[in-house]
Write a protein that holds these residues in place. Structure first.
Motif, mmCIF file in Angstrom:
data_model
loop_
_atom_site.group_PDB
_atom_site.id
_atom_site.type_symbol
_atom_site.label_atom_id
_atom_site.label_comp_id
_atom_site.label_asym_id
_atom_site.label_seq_id
_atom_site.Cartn_x
_atom_site.Cartn_y
_atom_site.Cartn_z
ATOM 1 N N ASN A 158 36.490 43.187 50.966
ATOM 2 C CA ASN A 158 36.310 41.603 50.770
ATOM 3 C C ASN A 158 37.424 41.147 51.814
ATOM 4 O O ASN A 158 38.634 41.263 51.435
ATOM 5 C CB ASN A 158 36.470 41.143 49.545
ATOM 6 C CG ASN A 158 36.308 39.663 49.119
ATOM 7 O OD1 ASN A 158 36.673 39.001 50.390
ATOM 8 N ND2 ASN A 158 35.753 39.162 48.362
ATOM 9 N N SER B 199 38.214 37.792 52.550
ATOM 10 C CA SER B 199 38.983 36.949 52.143
ATOM 11 C C SER B 199 40.121 37.527 51.261
ATOM 12 O O SER B 199 41.121 36.801 51.069
ATOM 13 C CB SER B 199 38.093 35.846 51.304
ATOM 14 O OG SER B 199 36.902 35.749 51.538
ATOM 15 N N GLN B 200 39.776 38.348 50.371
ATOM 16 C CA GLN B 200 40.684 39.023 49.406
ATOM 17 C C GLN B 200 41.644 39.825 50.203
ATOM 18 O O GLN B 200 42.886 39.726 49.964
ATOM 19 C CB GLN B 200 39.947 39.948 48.456
ATOM 20 C CG GLN B 200 40.605 40.569 47.441
ATOM 21 C CD GLN B 200 40.656 39.625 46.418
ATOM 22 O OE1 GLN B 200 39.903 38.666 46.207
ATOM 23 N NE2 GLN B 200 41.960 39.312 45.553
ATOM 24 N N GLN C 150 44.169 36.859 51.669
ATOM 25 C CA GLN C 150 44.938 36.230 50.655
ATOM 26 C C GLN C 150 45.991 37.227 50.233
ATOM 27 O O GLN C 150 47.195 37.088 49.893
ATOM 28 C CB GLN C 150 44.150 35.812 49.581
ATOM 29 C CG GLN C 150 43.123 34.563 49.740
ATOM 30 C CD GLN C 150 42.019 34.291 48.712
ATOM 31 O OE1 GLN C 150 41.655 35.203 48.183
ATOM 32 N NE2 GLN C 150 41.737 33.191 48.775
ATOM 33 N N GLY D 178 37.308 32.357 50.047
ATOM 34 C CA GLY D 178 36.147 33.277 49.646
ATOM 35 C C GLY D 178 34.947 32.486 49.447
ATOM 36 O O GLY D 178 33.756 33.059 49.493
ATOM 37 N N GLN D 179 34.798 31.058 49.232
ATOM 38 C CA GLN D 179 33.495 30.568 49.136
ATOM 39 C C GLN D 179 33.185 29.972 50.448
ATOM 40 O O GLN D 179 32.966 28.804 50.790
ATOM 41 C CB GLN D 179 33.653 29.418 48.096
ATOM 42 C CG GLN D 179 33.859 29.906 46.638
ATOM 43 C CD GLN D 179 35.080 29.946 46.142
ATOM 44 O OE1 GLN D 179 35.922 29.002 46.102
ATOM 45 N NE2 GLN D 179 35.517 31.041 45.767
HETATM 46 C C1 LIG Z 1 35.883 37.884 47.878
HETATM 47 O O1 LIG Z 1 37.024 37.406 47.391
HETATM 48 C C2 LIG Z 1 37.011 36.185 46.957
HETATM 49 C C3 LIG Z 1 38.413 35.686 46.443
HETATM 50 O O2 LIG Z 1 39.346 36.089 47.442
HETATM 51 C C4 LIG Z 1 35.841 35.660 46.031
HETATM 52 O O3 LIG Z 1 35.946 34.321 45.823
HETATM 53 C C5 LIG Z 1 34.449 36.282 46.500
HETATM 54 O O4 LIG Z 1 33.541 35.962 45.745
HETATM 55 C C6 LIG Z 1 34.669 37.761 46.791
HETATM 56 N N1 LIG Z 1 33.380 37.962 47.587
HETATM 57 C C7 LIG Z 1 32.608 38.975 47.090
HETATM 58 C C8 LIG Z 1 31.324 39.054 48.157
HETATM 59 O O5 LIG Z 1 32.889 39.672 46.242
#
Ligand SMILES: *[C@@H]1O[C@H](CO)[C@@H](O)[C@H](O)[C@H]1NC(C)=O
Length: 199
Positions: free
Chosen positions: A64, A66-67, A70, A127-128
């Motif tokens: 992920n 975004s993860q 972050q 993430g969103q």
């Molecule tokens: C990826 O991580 C973010 C938080 O950092 C989260 O909001 C998002 O739903 C995650 N996306 C998936 C596809 O799991």
């Protein structure tokens, strides 16, 4: 009595035959997460440090982005905060000449801590990504600005102590630590920049 047992055995045999595949999918996320971290880190200036500092969070990063970003920023903030604490505690024993420059450095690290907090605040919703559009770009751009400011402060600090760091004393260790903070911060910014250009 016989029928339930046969059913149970049938169920168990299905589970048994299914389990090798299950085992493969449950054990692979971490190696696939490591692959993902390594591939992402190749876009940074300090890829080995990037992999080293992020791979212990592979389980939560998964694949992920975004993860990943972050996490990179929180690693950077943690490093900056612990560096600040470490040298604040050591300042007592510093000889007067070095004290001024180290104190200035501490203020710059303090500013960098605040700026990295602002970056993290800007990035908390990346993430969103879907549906955010221009808003997402705006937050990414703000985070890039805050992070660049943090990097400037950190390099002001290392440049200042570099002038004093001839005796292997506190200035030398400040410089090494702050260089480390700057490197993980530069990596976090590179990961963010890549994400920004691929939106
Ligand atoms: C990826 O991580 C973010 C938080 O950092 C989260 O909001 C998002 O739903 C995650 N996306 C998936 C596809 O799991």
């Amino acid at each position: 009595m016989a029928k339930p047992i046969i059913l149970l055995l049938a169920a168990l045999s299905i589970l048994y035959t299914a389990s090798p595949a299950n085992a493969a999918t449950t054990s692979s996320p971490s190696s696939s997460a490591i692959d993902f971290i390594e591939a992402s880190c190749s876009a940074t200036l300090y890829p080995a440090l990037c992999v080293q500092s992020l791979s212990r969070y592979a389980t939560s990063i998964q694949r992920n982005r975004s993860q990943l970003i972050q996490t990179a920023f929180s690693v950077s903030l943690d490093e900056a905060k612990s560096t600040k604490t470490m040298f604040a505690n050591k300042l007592n024993g510093v000889k007067p000449r070095g004290m001024a420059v180290v104190k200035d450095c501490l203020e710059q690290i303090d500013d960098a801590v605040d700026q990295l907090r602002e970056s993290i605040e800007e990035l908390k919703n990346i993430g969103q990504a879907k549906g955010i559009g221009q808003d997402l770009r705006f937050h990414i751009s703000n985070a890039q600005t805050w992070t660049s400011a943090a990097l400037t402060d950190l390099s002001t600090c290392t440049d200042a102590v570099a002038g004093e760091a001839s005796d292997g004393g506190l200035e030398t260790s400040v410089r090494a630590r702050v260089d480390g903070v700057a490197q993980v911060t530069s990596n976090a910014l590179a990961l963010l920049n890549k994400f920004g250009t691929e939106l």
